[in-house]
Design a protein around this motif. Structure first.
Motif, PDB file in Angstrom:
ATOM      1  N   PRO A 215       0.793  -1.236   0.000  1.00  0.00           N
ATOM      2  CA  PRO A 215       0.000   0.000   0.000  1.00  0.00           C
ATOM      3  C   PRO A 215       0.822   1.282   0.000  1.00  0.00           C
ATOM      4  CG  PRO A 215      -1.019  -1.616   1.435  1.00  0.00           C
ATOM      5  CD  PRO A 215       0.280  -2.213   0.979  1.00  0.00           C
ATOM      6  N   PHE A 216       1.876   1.356   0.790  1.00  0.00           N
ATOM      7  CA  PHE A 216       2.691   2.570   0.867  1.00  0.00           C
ATOM      8  C   PHE A 216       3.240   2.936  -0.500  1.00  0.00           C
ATOM      9  CE2 PHE A 216       6.608   4.957   1.687  1.00  0.00           C
ATOM     10  CZ  PHE A 216       6.240   5.822   2.709  1.00  0.00           C
ATOM     11  N   LEU A 217       3.599   1.940  -1.298  1.00  0.00           N
ATOM     12  CA  LEU A 217       4.163   2.180  -2.630  1.00  0.00           C
ATOM     13  C   LEU A 217       3.061   2.369  -3.667  1.00  0.00           C
ATOM     14  CD1 LEU A 217       6.885   2.387  -4.098  1.00  0.00           C
ATOM     15  CD2 LEU A 217       6.769  -0.079  -4.499  1.00  0.00           C
ATOM     16  N   ALA A 218       2.019   1.564  -3.575  1.00  0.00           N
ATOM     17  CA  ALA A 218       0.952   1.593  -4.577  1.00  0.00           C
ATOM     18  C   ALA A 218       0.190   2.913  -4.581  1.00  0.00           C
ATOM     19  CB  ALA A 218      -0.012   0.437  -4.326  1.00  0.00           C
ATOM     20  N   ARG A 219       0.174   3.630  -3.467  1.00  0.00           N
ATOM     21  CA  ARG A 219      -0.594   4.867  -3.373  1.00  0.00           C
ATOM     22  C   ARG A 219       0.180   6.088  -3.843  1.00  0.00           C
ATOM     23  NH1 ARG A 219      -2.875   4.497   2.717  1.00  0.00           N
ATOM     24  NH2 ARG A 219      -3.982   6.393   2.125  1.00  0.00           N
ATOM     25  N   GLN A 220       1.390   5.897  -4.295  1.00  0.00           N
ATOM     26  CA  GLN A 220       2.216   7.035  -4.702  1.00  0.00           C
ATOM     27  C   GLN A 220       1.989   7.409  -6.166  1.00  0.00           C
ATOM     28  OE1 GLN A 220       6.363   7.013  -3.401  1.00  0.00           O
ATOM     29  NE2 GLN A 220       5.922   5.409  -1.904  1.00  0.00           N
ATOM     30  N   ASP A 221       2.350   8.657  -6.489  1.00  0.00           N
ATOM     31  CA  ASP A 221       2.409   9.130  -7.876  1.00  0.00           C
ATOM     32  C   ASP A 221       3.888   9.246  -8.225  1.00  0.00           C
ATOM     33  OD1 ASP A 221      -0.460   9.648  -8.121  1.00  0.00           O
ATOM     34  OD2 ASP A 221      -0.104  11.301  -6.732  1.00  0.00           O
ATOM     35  N   ARG A 222       4.484   8.145  -8.628  1.00  0.00           N
ATOM     36  CA  ARG A 222       5.934   8.144  -8.846  1.00  0.00           C
ATOM     37  C   ARG A 222       6.248   8.607 -10.268  1.00  0.00           C
ATOM     38  NH1 ARG A 222      10.169   4.611  -5.566  1.00  0.00           N
ATOM     39  NH2 ARG A 222       9.526   5.322  -3.518  1.00  0.00           N
ATOM     40  N   LEU A 223       6.755   9.829 -10.358  1.00  0.00           N
ATOM     41  CA  LEU A 223       7.227  10.380 -11.620  1.00  0.00           C
ATOM     42  C   LEU A 223       8.743  10.527 -11.573  1.00  0.00           C
ATOM     43  CD1 LEU A 223       4.521  13.129 -12.328  1.00  0.00           C
ATOM     44  CD2 LEU A 223       4.601  10.772 -13.146  1.00  0.00           C
ATOM     45  N   THR A 224       9.243  11.345 -10.655  1.00  0.00           N
ATOM     46  CA  THR A 224      10.690  11.516 -10.511  1.00  0.00           C
ATOM     47  C   THR A 224      11.349  10.223 -10.058  1.00  0.00           C
ATOM     48  OG1 THR A 224      10.282  13.821  -9.885  1.00  0.00           O
ATOM     49  CG2 THR A 224      12.481  12.944  -9.458  1.00  0.00           C
ATOM     50  N   PHE A 225      10.699   9.486  -9.169  1.00  0.00           N
ATOM     51  CA  PHE A 225      11.268   8.265  -8.597  1.00  0.00           C
ATOM     52  C   PHE A 225      10.710   6.996  -9.252  1.00  0.00           C
ATOM     53  CE2 PHE A 225      12.829  11.209  -5.596  1.00  0.00           C
ATOM     54  CZ  PHE A 225      13.842  10.599  -4.880  1.00  0.00           C
ATOM     55  N   ALA A 226      10.223   7.108 -10.476  1.00  0.00           N
ATOM     56  CA  ALA A 226       9.573   5.969 -11.132  1.00  0.00           C
ATOM     57  C   ALA A 226      10.476   4.747 -11.241  1.00  0.00           C
ATOM     58  CB  ALA A 226       9.088   6.386 -12.526  1.00  0.00           C
ATOM     59  N   ARG A 227      11.766   4.960 -11.478  1.00  0.00           N
ATOM     60  CA  ARG A 227      12.682   3.828 -11.674  1.00  0.00           C
ATOM     61  C   ARG A 227      13.416   3.415 -10.405  1.00  0.00           C
ATOM     62  NH1 ARG A 227      13.097   6.737 -16.526  1.00  0.00           N
ATOM     63  NH2 ARG A 227      14.334   8.248 -15.353  1.00  0.00           N
ATOM     64  N   VAL A 228      13.418   4.290  -9.391  1.00  0.00           N
ATOM     65  CA  VAL A 228      14.212   4.013  -8.195  1.00  0.00           C
ATOM     66  C   VAL A 228      13.668   2.782  -7.480  1.00  0.00           C
ATOM     67  CG1 VAL A 228      14.974   4.894  -5.963  1.00  0.00           C
ATOM     68  CG2 VAL A 228      14.845   6.430  -7.928  1.00  0.00           C
ATOM     69  N   GLY A 229      14.535   1.798  -7.277  1.00  0.00           N
ATOM     70  CA  GLY A 229      14.132   0.536  -6.682  1.00  0.00           C
ATOM     71  C   GLY A 229      13.795  -0.524  -7.697  1.00  0.00           C
ATOM     72  N   ARG A 230      13.500  -0.111  -8.923  1.00  0.00           N
ATOM     73  CA  ARG A 230      13.135  -1.073  -9.972  1.00  0.00           C
ATOM     74  C   ARG A 230      14.345  -1.541 -10.772  1.00  0.00           C
ATOM     75  NH1 ARG A 230       8.284  -1.922 -11.899  1.00  0.00           N
ATOM     76  NH2 ARG A 230       9.118  -2.050 -14.024  1.00  0.00           N
ATOM     77  N   ILE A 231      15.373  -0.693 -10.873  1.00  0.00           N
ATOM     78  CA  ILE A 231      16.488  -1.011 -11.768  1.00  0.00           C
ATOM     79  C   ILE A 231      17.806  -1.048 -11.007  1.00  0.00           C
ATOM     80  CG2 ILE A 231      15.313   0.085 -13.723  1.00  0.00           C
ATOM     81  CD1 ILE A 231      17.293   2.449 -13.407  1.00  0.00           C
ATOM     82  N   ASP A 232      18.790  -1.678 -11.659  1.00  0.00           N
ATOM     83  CA  ASP A 232      20.178  -1.568 -11.207  1.00  0.00           C
ATOM     84  C   ASP A 232      20.626  -0.154 -11.570  1.00  0.00           C
ATOM     85  OD1 ASP A 232      22.984  -1.474 -11.127  1.00  0.00           O
ATOM     86  OD2 ASP A 232      23.198  -3.568 -11.720  1.00  0.00           O
ATOM     87  N   PRO A 233      21.031   0.655 -10.595  1.00  0.00           N
ATOM     88  CA  PRO A 233      21.344   2.062 -10.871  1.00  0.00           C
ATOM     89  C   PRO A 233      22.409   2.283 -11.939  1.00  0.00           C
ATOM     90  CG  PRO A 233      21.261   1.650  -8.509  1.00  0.00           C
ATOM     91  CD  PRO A 233      21.207   0.317  -9.177  1.00  0.00           C
ATOM     92  N   LEU A 234      23.287   1.324 -12.139  1.00  0.00           N
ATOM     93  CA  LEU A 234      24.381   1.509 -13.089  1.00  0.00           C
ATOM     94  C   LEU A 234      24.215   0.682 -14.357  1.00  0.00           C
ATOM     95  CD1 LEU A 234      27.367   1.681 -10.571  1.00  0.00           C
ATOM     96  CD2 LEU A 234      26.194   3.572 -11.713  1.00  0.00           C
ATOM     97  N   ASP A 235      23.007   0.175 -14.594  1.00  0.00           N
ATOM     98  CA  ASP A 235      22.709  -0.579 -15.804  1.00  0.00           C
ATOM     99  C   ASP A 235      22.019   0.357 -16.790  1.00  0.00           C
ATOM    100  OD1 ASP A 235      21.592  -2.225 -17.801  1.00  0.00           O
ATOM    101  OD2 ASP A 235      21.451  -3.925 -16.426  1.00  0.00           O
ATOM    102  N   LEU A 236      22.790   0.896 -17.727  1.00  0.00           N
ATOM    103  CA  LEU A 236      22.249   1.867 -18.666  1.00  0.00           C
ATOM    104  C   LEU A 236      21.168   1.256 -19.556  1.00  0.00           C
ATOM    105  CD1 LEU A 236      22.448   4.779 -19.651  1.00  0.00           C
ATOM    106  CD2 LEU A 236      24.278   4.061 -21.213  1.00  0.00           C
ATOM    107  N   GLY A 237      21.307  -0.035 -19.886  1.00  0.00           N
ATOM    108  CA  GLY A 237      20.299  -0.710 -20.687  1.00  0.00           C
ATOM    109  C   GLY A 237      18.951  -0.743 -19.977  1.00  0.00           C
ATOM    110  N   GLN A 238      18.964  -1.053 -18.679  1.00  0.00           N
ATOM    111  CA  GLN A 238      17.730  -1.047 -17.913  1.00  0.00           C
ATOM    112  C   GLN A 238      17.150   0.356 -17.838  1.00  0.00           C
ATOM    113  OE1 GLN A 238      18.627  -3.052 -14.068  1.00  0.00           O
ATOM    114  NE2 GLN A 238      16.848  -4.286 -14.576  1.00  0.00           N
TER     115      GLN A 238
END
Length: 504
Positions: A88-111
């Motif tokens: 719930p804490f994550l699902a209720r957010q409007d993630r625009l700036t942080f859309a990728r944070v937590g989803r990708i490897d930060p240093l994987d340019l392909g991702q």
């Protein structure tokens, strides 16, 4: 089996590296093929280390996980949290700036590209500087570092300013208590910040940028430096995506002075000078780094630009309230059940953030007050919890959003001591440039101590001192220090020896 474990500084502080080592050791002992990927934190800090296992296209969450939990995790016996995106804490957010944070490897340019990265930059390359600035202006983006100044106006000033060389400076000197959004973004999605700075360079005609990071952020420094190297190797920096535009970035490390979060002090430090406030005018937009026209923006401001260019100004401006357009990454800290980063459209009432999103106090006691905007922000008692999260709305209620950190305290907090802390903090951190800040903060601590000793005559002195600091200081440090003091005086008069009437 693919397992994600954050390498964010908060997760590491809570044992993420020990969990990674345990997963590797247990997998080797069992002969299991396990791929461990490192991501940024999702921002649900009470669940860190939050381990995610990919199953059928979804990522199932487990947390907080310890090294001792790893055998049960690999056996499938550890109780999970279900799909991470549905928490719930994550699902209720409007993630625009942080859309990728937590989803990708930060240093994987392909991702990064697969998740929408570089789309905004590619669009910007087909526009002229005026068009890029117009897009940012129309989005309603305002500075996310504290003042809330319209980003597009600042960029247009630099774009029109004459000069043979211009600069983009990213203020990553995140020093406010209860704030960590800049750090999370740099550690979790550094290419987003780089892309935003490149777009800013295209917009105003700058070929060089600096990221000024406080020395207390070693993980962010390491990640940003690695990301800059990768960006150069892949022509995001240098000759930008093989176009005719050149732009490069250098990471600089500050020494941890709070005042260097103020843009002119930062510029002095960046030039190798003492970190003291510059008088304005001239504005940094006209005479900034090395006397050249300079854009100085916060991490979140710059990292929001790519999504504006990708999805369009109207899409971004469709979020928010009044003149507070878009979303704000709100950092929830202090005595709360669910501390972390919550990105949402402007407009949510403060009380909903505290009671519903943050879950009230971790101690279970009633919420007494919330400080919004860092150590120099005003205190809001529950009577003001209906204040919507917006720049003008908070200003009208006697406060400021600042960097959008909220710190919650319960009914055991001593508000006079909190007011004293603000004054003492200013006394220690003042650069000494202006008298109201340098002298006023010291006198403020002494005056509050007189009040604590029962001296009723000291209350009006404290009020007058706060007014002098607010009106006479050159920068936010001295100018905003009265906010926590005056808000505590106003809302909790009984804690100032019961002599508030003397001030009136």
């Amino acid at each position: 089996m693919r397992i994600w474990v954050p390498r964010d500084a908060a997760a590491k502080a809570l044992g993420a590296e020990a969990v990674v080592a345990a997963i590797r050791a247990e997998a080797d002992a069992r002969g299991l093929e396990v791929e461990i990927r490192r991501n940024g934190s999702r921002g649900m800090l009470w669940l860190e280390p939050l381990v995610e296992i990919e199953e059928g296209g979804a990522r199932m969450g487990f947390g907080p996980v310890t090294a001792a939990d790893v055998p049960a995790l690999l056996d499938g016996r550890l109780q999970g949290l279900g799909p991470v995106e549905e928490i719930p804490f994550l699902a209720r957010q409007d993630r625009l700036t942080f859309a990728r944070v937590g989803r990708i490897d930060p240093l994987d340019l392909g991702q990064y590209e697969a998740e929408g990265g570089l789309a905004g930059l590619r669009r910007a390359l087909g526009m002229d500087g005026a068009g890029i600035v117009a897009e940012v202006t129309d989005s309603g983006l305002r500075g996310r570092g504290g003042a809330g100044f319209p980003t597009g106006i600042k960029w247009e000033t630099v774009r029109r300013a004459p000069g043979p060389r211009k600069y983009i400076v990213c203020n990553a000197d995140e020093g406010d208590s209860g704030t960590f959004a800049d750090r999370m973004l740099m550690e979790g999605d550094p290419f987003c910040l780089i892309e935003g700075m490149v777009i800013a360079g295209l917009a105003v005609g700058a070929e060089k940028g600096f990221v000024y990071i406080r020395s207390e952020y070693p993980d962010a420094i390491e990640t940003m430096e690695a990301a800059v190297r990768i960006a150069r190797e892949n022509n995001i920096l240098g000759r930008v995506l093989h176009s005719s535009h050149d732009f490069d970035i250098e990471v600089r490390v500050g020494a941890g002075a709070y005042v260097c979060g103020e843009e002119t002090s930062l510029l002095n430090s960046l030039e190798g000078k003492r970190g003291v406030v510059r008088a304005k005018p001239p504005l940094p937009a006209l005479e900034g780094f090395l006397g050249r026209p300079t854009v100085v923006n916060n991490v979140i401001s710059l990292a929001t630009v790519p999504v504006i260019l990708e999805k369009g100004a109207a899409h971004y401006a469709g979020f928010g309230l009044g003149r507070s357009k878009g979303t704000m990454p709100i950092q929830i800290a202090g005595n709360v059940r669910f501390g972390g980063l919550f990105e949402t459209a402007f407009g949510m009432p403060l009380g909903r953030l505290v009671e519903e999103i943050a879950g009230g106090t971790a101690s279970g006691r009633p919420v007494k007050a919330v400080q919004v905007g860092g150590p120099l922000g005003a205190w809001f008692a529950p009577a003001r919890f209906d204040t919507p999260f917006g720049y003008e709305e908070f200003d009208g209620a006697g406060g400021l959003i600042g960097h959008a950190g909220i710190v919650v305290v319960d009914d055991t907090a001593d508000m006079r001591a909190m007011a004293r802390f603000a004054m003492e903090f200013c006394a220690v951190e003042s650069c000494g440039k202006c008298t109201p800040c340098r002298i006023g903060a010291v006198r403020g601590v002494e005056t509050i101590d007189r009040i604590a000793a029962g001296d009723a005559s000291a209350v009006p002195l404290l009020v007058d001192l706060c007014e002098t600091m607010k009106d006479g200081s050159l920068c936010a440090l001295g100018g905003f220090t009265p906010y926590p003091v005056m808000s505590a005086l106003e809302q909790f008069p009984e804690e100032f020896a019961g002599v508030r009437e003397a001030a009136e």
